[in-house]
Motif scaffolding. Structure first.
Motif, PDB file in Angstrom:
ATOM      1  N   ALA A  60       0.863  -1.184   0.000  1.00 36.23           N
ATOM      2  CA  ALA A  60       0.000   0.000   0.000  1.00 36.23           C
ATOM      3  C   ALA A  60       0.891   1.224   0.000  1.00 36.23           C
ATOM      4  O   ALA A  60       2.086   1.143   0.306  1.00 36.23           O
ATOM      5  CB  ALA A  60      -0.924   0.006   1.222  1.00 36.23           C
ATOM      6  N   GLY A  61       0.307   2.365  -0.351  1.00 33.19           N
ATOM      7  CA  GLY A  61       1.103   3.573  -0.325  1.00 33.19           C
ATOM      8  C   GLY A  61       0.338   4.804  -0.754  1.00 33.19           C
ATOM      9  O   GLY A  61      -0.805   4.728  -1.230  1.00 33.19           O
ATOM     10  N   CYS A  62       0.977   5.951  -0.561  1.00 35.62           N
ATOM     11  CA  CYS A  62       0.419   7.249  -0.929  1.00 35.62           C
ATOM     12  C   CYS A  62       1.495   8.067  -1.630  1.00 35.62           C
ATOM     13  O   CYS A  62       2.678   7.961  -1.314  1.00 35.62           O
ATOM     14  CB  CYS A  62      -0.037   8.026   0.302  1.00 35.62           C
ATOM     15  SG  CYS A  62      -1.228   7.186   1.340  1.00 35.62           S
ATOM     16  N   PHE A  63       1.067   8.901  -2.538  1.00 30.17           N
ATOM     17  CA  PHE A  63       1.964   9.827  -3.225  1.00 30.17           C
ATOM     18  C   PHE A  63       1.282  11.186  -3.259  1.00 30.17           C
ATOM     19  O   PHE A  63       0.124  11.290  -3.662  1.00 30.17           O
ATOM     20  CB  PHE A  63       2.246   9.320  -4.637  1.00 30.17           C
ATOM     21  CG  PHE A  63       3.155  10.186  -5.457  1.00 30.17           C
ATOM     22  CD1 PHE A  63       4.481  10.386  -5.085  1.00 30.17           C
ATOM     23  CD2 PHE A  63       2.690  10.807  -6.612  1.00 30.17           C
ATOM     24  CE1 PHE A  63       5.328  11.179  -5.851  1.00 30.17           C
ATOM     25  CE2 PHE A  63       3.530  11.598  -7.389  1.00 30.17           C
ATOM     26  CZ  PHE A  63       4.850  11.787  -7.007  1.00 30.17           C
ATOM     27  N   GLN A  64       1.992  12.185  -2.777  1.00 27.93           N
ATOM     28  CA  GLN A  64       1.482  13.563  -2.760  1.00 27.93           C
ATOM     29  C   GLN A  64       0.190  13.684  -1.950  1.00 27.93           C
ATOM     30  O   GLN A  64      -0.791  14.276  -2.391  1.00 27.93           O
ATOM     31  CB  GLN A  64       1.255  14.079  -4.185  1.00 27.93           C
ATOM     32  CG  GLN A  64       2.521  14.171  -5.027  1.00 27.93           C
ATOM     33  CD  GLN A  64       3.532  15.158  -4.456  1.00 27.93           C
ATOM     34  OE1 GLN A  64       4.327  14.828  -3.588  1.00 27.93           O
ATOM     35  NE2 GLN A  64       3.486  16.400  -4.939  1.00 27.93           N
ATOM     36  N   GLN A  65       0.211  13.144  -0.728  1.00 30.16           N
ATOM     37  CA  GLN A  65      -0.932  13.221   0.169  1.00 30.16           C
ATOM     38  C   GLN A  65      -0.495  13.876   1.475  1.00 30.16           C
ATOM     39  O   GLN A  65       0.407  13.373   2.161  1.00 30.16           O
ATOM     40  CB  GLN A  65      -1.501  11.829   0.457  1.00 30.16           C
ATOM     41  CG  GLN A  65      -1.922  11.065  -0.782  1.00 30.16           C
ATOM     42  CD  GLN A  65      -3.089  11.718  -1.498  1.00 30.16           C
ATOM     43  OE1 GLN A  65      -4.173  11.858  -0.953  1.00 30.16           O
ATOM     44  NE2 GLN A  65      -2.853  12.132  -2.728  1.00 30.16           N
ATOM     45  N   ASP A  67       0.840   9.882   6.021  1.00 30.27           N
ATOM     46  CA  ASP A  67       1.322   9.033   7.109  1.00 30.27           C
ATOM     47  C   ASP A  67       0.174   8.268   7.763  1.00 30.27           C
ATOM     48  O   ASP A  67       0.257   7.060   8.019  1.00 30.27           O
ATOM     49  CB  ASP A  67       2.048   9.875   8.161  1.00 30.27           C
ATOM     50  CG  ASP A  67       3.398  10.377   7.674  1.00 30.27           C
ATOM     51  OD1 ASP A  67       3.813   9.973   6.575  1.00 30.27           O
ATOM     52  OD2 ASP A  67       4.035  11.171   8.387  1.00 30.27           O
ATOM     53  N   GLU A  68      -0.904   8.991   8.028  1.00 33.06           N
ATOM     54  CA  GLU A  68      -2.056   8.350   8.665  1.00 33.06           C
ATOM     55  C   GLU A  68      -2.714   7.349   7.715  1.00 33.06           C
ATOM     56  O   GLU A  68      -3.086   6.241   8.123  1.00 33.06           O
ATOM     57  CB  GLU A  68      -3.070   9.409   9.091  1.00 33.06           C
ATOM     58  CG  GLU A  68      -4.323   8.826   9.726  1.00 33.06           C
ATOM     59  CD  GLU A  68      -5.346   9.890  10.068  1.00 33.06           C
ATOM     60  OE1 GLU A  68      -6.482   9.510  10.439  1.00 33.06           O
ATOM     61  OE2 GLU A  68      -5.033  11.089   9.962  1.00 33.06           O
ATOM     62  N   ILE A  69      -2.845   7.724   6.445  1.00 31.45           N
ATOM     63  CA  ILE A  69      -3.503   6.848   5.480  1.00 31.45           C
ATOM     64  C   ILE A  69      -2.736   5.546   5.300  1.00 31.45           C
ATOM     65  O   ILE A  69      -3.308   4.451   5.324  1.00 31.45           O
ATOM     66  CB  ILE A  69      -3.660   7.566   4.130  1.00 31.45           C
ATOM     67  CG1 ILE A  69      -4.722   8.655   4.229  1.00 31.45           C
ATOM     68  CG2 ILE A  69      -4.031   6.588   3.019  1.00 31.45           C
ATOM     69  CD1 ILE A  69      -4.849   9.502   2.984  1.00 31.45           C
ATOM     70  N   VAL A  70      -1.420   5.642   5.132  1.00 35.64           N
ATOM     71  CA  VAL A  70      -0.644   4.434   4.860  1.00 35.64           C
ATOM     72  C   VAL A  70      -0.637   3.510   6.073  1.00 35.64           C
ATOM     73  O   VAL A  70      -0.619   2.281   5.928  1.00 35.64           O
ATOM     74  CB  VAL A  70       0.787   4.796   4.396  1.00 35.64           C
ATOM     75  CG1 VAL A  70       1.686   5.144   5.569  1.00 35.64           C
ATOM     76  CG2 VAL A  70       1.385   3.654   3.595  1.00 35.64           C
ATOM     77  N   GLN A  71      -0.662   4.072   7.273  1.00 31.04           N
ATOM     78  CA  GLN A  71      -0.712   3.231   8.469  1.00 31.04           C
ATOM     79  C   GLN A  71      -2.028   2.469   8.537  1.00 31.04           C
ATOM     80  O   GLN A  71      -2.056   1.266   8.847  1.00 31.04           O
ATOM     81  CB  GLN A  71      -0.537   4.091   9.722  1.00 31.04           C
ATOM     82  CG  GLN A  71      -0.500   3.297  11.027  1.00 31.04           C
ATOM     83  CD  GLN A  71       0.658   2.327  11.088  1.00 31.04           C
ATOM     84  OE1 GLN A  71       1.749   2.621  10.592  1.00 31.04           O
ATOM     85  NE2 GLN A  71       0.427   1.158  11.666  1.00 31.04           N
ATOM     86  N   GLY A 124       6.733  -3.237   7.238  1.00 29.20           N
ATOM     87  CA  GLY A 124       7.624  -2.087   7.187  1.00 29.20           C
ATOM     88  C   GLY A 124       6.943  -0.902   6.534  1.00 29.20           C
ATOM     89  O   GLY A 124       5.997  -1.069   5.752  1.00 29.20           O
ATOM     90  N   THR A 125       7.415   0.288   6.848  1.00 28.44           N
ATOM     91  CA  THR A 125       6.876   1.518   6.273  1.00 28.44           C
ATOM     92  C   THR A 125       8.023   2.437   5.873  1.00 28.44           C
ATOM     93  O   THR A 125       8.996   2.596   6.627  1.00 28.44           O
ATOM     94  CB  THR A 125       5.964   2.252   7.270  1.00 28.44           C
ATOM     95  OG1 THR A 125       4.952   1.369   7.733  1.00 28.44           O
ATOM     96  CG2 THR A 125       5.308   3.458   6.614  1.00 28.44           C
TER      97      THR A 125
END
Length: 657
Positions: free
Chosen positions: A28-33, A37-41, A56-57
């Motif tokens: 999973a991941g985020c780009f330009q958000q 940090d909260e979303i990916v967790q 891992g993050t």
């Protein structure tokens, strides 16, 4: 080094588990958000079942550029700590879900070019290949995969998916960036404001699954098989294809006929690459038997798993005894066979499987897969082989033969066809509690036999005639049904093949295989933290299949002719000649007994009726016809019940319907 928060690890290992490297996991991941940090967790937490061995993050932020990547690992290759992910090298970071079966050869090639590897994992091979060849590395990869790569110097995020769509990858363009995850539920868990796509829900009613070009939620996209995407800081993105089954099939048909025995044998051997024991699903049918026997030739200690159901349940469904054939194969080749008798509390299990499957999927075979994977896991297995994909590529489904017979049926005089229809309409599908399988098949055949080719093929595996479906749902959904029908026909006709066998198998490999079979296999197996590998779903096998003349797929009343000829070198004649047996479940028993109360309360008085999507009177007639044995609507009722539960679960998580 740049003045930036370059990366920070959040690394966790499950107690009592080895921290093995790489493997089929969850990403999973985020780009330009700004809230990345909260979303990916949150997304990572919802994917924990896909990777219980390690997590891992990765986080990066510099000025206006930000990226967060998460990984959940089920470890298969490289039994050491070096495979922890996300993995970074010189400003390029990867989170990877998959297995690269040719990673050793690619590793040697890269090492010869001066690459110094720090781990034994195939993740590092993928990363180094991308660093040197970019998207040009993708056609070199043989395996199943979905991954994300962030290049901090270029300021771009890349997503990629394997050629035939074995591993899933969803993305949601959002706020000048993107969110992505292996499973849809992970995105739902992390962000709000999502809405159901009515066209996708209509497709799920028609097909009993959501086609690969659609997603149950608006704005969420499934990255197409054989594609990669690039996301830029200015909010733009592009999607490109690096492998096309349509092109591969056309090129293969124009070339020499492949040595099918050699291709299949090599593919099975390639799919055994692992540092943990590999097992196999063995139904006793041609496909699973062939994969199991070839795998056991390479690995004499291979163990196999088969599933059976209670006799009273199987009798209602008129199911074949798969275990009998599985035992014969196992005994002949000295394979240790684990028999799993399934007697699930289906009323309790149904909400769980609906959640596992991500989208409304009405195929009970997903439950078989879940139960077998859980049993295999409890016995210590992490990797299991499956014969999935052979029917789609080699013309093995009854619908393939039925559609050819339908073309002949259409040439009969109208009076003969009308008399046949009247006779079949008068027959029940259940007598004294026992399902009449051949009567059901005959009635099903007449539902599509008089239609033109494309419509006949579509109706051969969909649950309703369009008019019957529209009588069941709100009239406002008519335009969405038209969209779904047009999309199906566009795929079916997207080929230069003239023979209907080639057209049907190509359409199945593009729609049915990734949209249903591979999708439920991935979700159900990963819910049990088990990896399922599919040696028939391989670019080399696909090319070999379309190099064969259509007559070697279906000839007369025989299906999978070429595959049966190839298998004769390894399997006994009774297994090779065995008629096609569906990987199914005692659906009629479940609907008529175990789920009867649930149908009355949750379906007939449920959310779909109250919101107007389903019309109560035709729904009640459908259930009544099934209960009186005048028609077999068990599949339709099962799908409607799964859709009802999916909508309830989605609403509870804030999805607007």
């Amino acid at each position: 080094m740049r003045n930036a928060l370059r990366w920070a690890w959040d690394r966790r290992r499950s107690e009592g588990r080895s921290t093995w490297g790489l493997d089929v996991c969850g990403i999973a991941g985020c780009f330009q958000q700004v809230d990345g940090d909260e979303i990916v967790q949150r997304m990572s937490e919802r994917l924990a079942h896909r990777g219980p061995d390690d997590s891992g993050t990765f986080r990066f932020r510099e000025g206006q550029l930000s990226c967060q990547l998460a990984h959940r690992r089920l470890s298969i290759i490289d039994l050491g700590p070096g495979g922890h992910q996300p993995l970074s090298r010189d400003g390029v970071t990867i989170t990877y879900n998959g297995e690269l079966y040719n990673y050793r050869a690619l590793r040697s090639e890269l090492a010869a070019q001066g690459v110094a590897f720090e781990t034994a994992s195939d993740t590092e091979v993928v990363l180094e290949a991308w660093r040197r060849w970019g998207a040009g590395a993708l056609p070199r990869f043989r395996g199943m995969f979905a991954f994300a790569i962030f290049d901090e110097r270029a300021g771009r995020l890349f997503l990629a998916r394997d050629p035939l769509g074995i591993k899933p990858l969803h993305y949601l363009p959002r706020k000048d960036g993107v969110i992505f995850a292996s499973e849809l539920k992970s995105i739902v868990h992390a962000v709000g404001g999502l809405e159901a796509d009515p066209a996708a829900l209509m497709a799920s009613l028609l097909y009993y699954w959501v086609p690969p070009g659609r997603c149950a939620l608006r704005r969420v996209v499934k990255l197409p098989p054989g594609s990669w995407a690039e996301f830029r800081p200015d909010g733009t993105h592009l999607v490109r294809s690096y492998w096309s089954l349509v092109d591969v099939a056309a090129d293969a048909a124009a070339g020499p006929r492949a040595d099918l025995q050699a291709v299949i044998e090599e593919s099975v051997a390639a799919h055994l690459v692992a540092d943990v024991p590999v097992s196999s699903f063995l139904s006793g049918g041609l496909d699973s038997s062939l994969v199991t026997v070839l795998a056991q030739r390479e690995n004499p200690s291979l163990e196999a798993y088969t599933i059976t159901f209670r006799q009273e349940d199987a009798r209602v469904e008129a199911m074949p005894d798969d275990a009998l054939f599985a035992r014969r194969v196992a005994e002949r080749h000295g394979i240790r066979l684990h028999e799993i008798e399934a007697s699930p509390d289906i009323a309790r299990l149904l909400p769980r499987i609906v959640d596992i499957l991500d989208e409304p999927v009405g195929d009970p075979a997903a439950i078989n897969t879940l139960l077998m994977c859980e049993a295999a896991r409890d016995a210590g297995a992490k990797v299991v082989l499956s014969g999935m994909g052979a029917d789609e590529l080699f013309g093995g489904y009854r619908k393939h033969l039925a559609c050819l017979l339908a073309a002949r049926y259409r040439r009969l005089p109208h009076a003969a066809r009308r008399a046949t229809r009247a006779a079949m309409d008068a027959l029940p599908v259940v007598v004294a509690g026992r399902g009449l399988r051949h009567v059901r098949w005959a009635k099903r055949f007449l539902d599509f036999a008089e239609r033109p080719e494309a419509a006949s093929f579509r109706r051969s595996y969909t649950l309703y005639d369009p008019p019957d479906l529209m009588a069941l749902v709100s009239p406002q959904l008519a335009e969405h049904l038209d969209e779904v029908l047009d999309e199906h026909d566009a795929v079916y006709l997207d080929t230069a093949f003239r023979d209907p066998i080639d057209r049907m198998t190509l359409a199945d490999a593009r729609l049915f295989l990734p949209g249903l079979n591979l999708a439920y296999t991935d979700r159900a197996s990963m819910a049990a933290s088990v990896e399922v590998r599919v040696p028939f779903v391989d670019p080399a096998v696909a090319a070999a299949a379309f190099s064969l003349p259509p007559s070697t797929k279906v000839s007369g009343l025989t299906t999978k002719v070429a595959l049966k000829e190839a298998a004769a070198a390894w399997l006994p004649p009774d297994v090779v000649r065995r008629p096609k047996a569906s990987f199914s479940a005692p659906l009629r028993a479940w609907i008529s007994r175990d789920l009867r109360d649930l149908v009355d309360t949750d379906l007939l008085r449920g959310q779909l009726v109250s919101c107007g999507m389903l019309q109560r009177a035709p729904l009640e007639r459908l259930v009544d016809e099934d209960r009186r044995g005048r028609a077999d609507h068990a599949k339709q009722i099962w799908q409607l019940l799964t859709l009802e539960m999916w909508c309830r679960q989605a609403s509870a998580q804030g999805v607007a319907l």
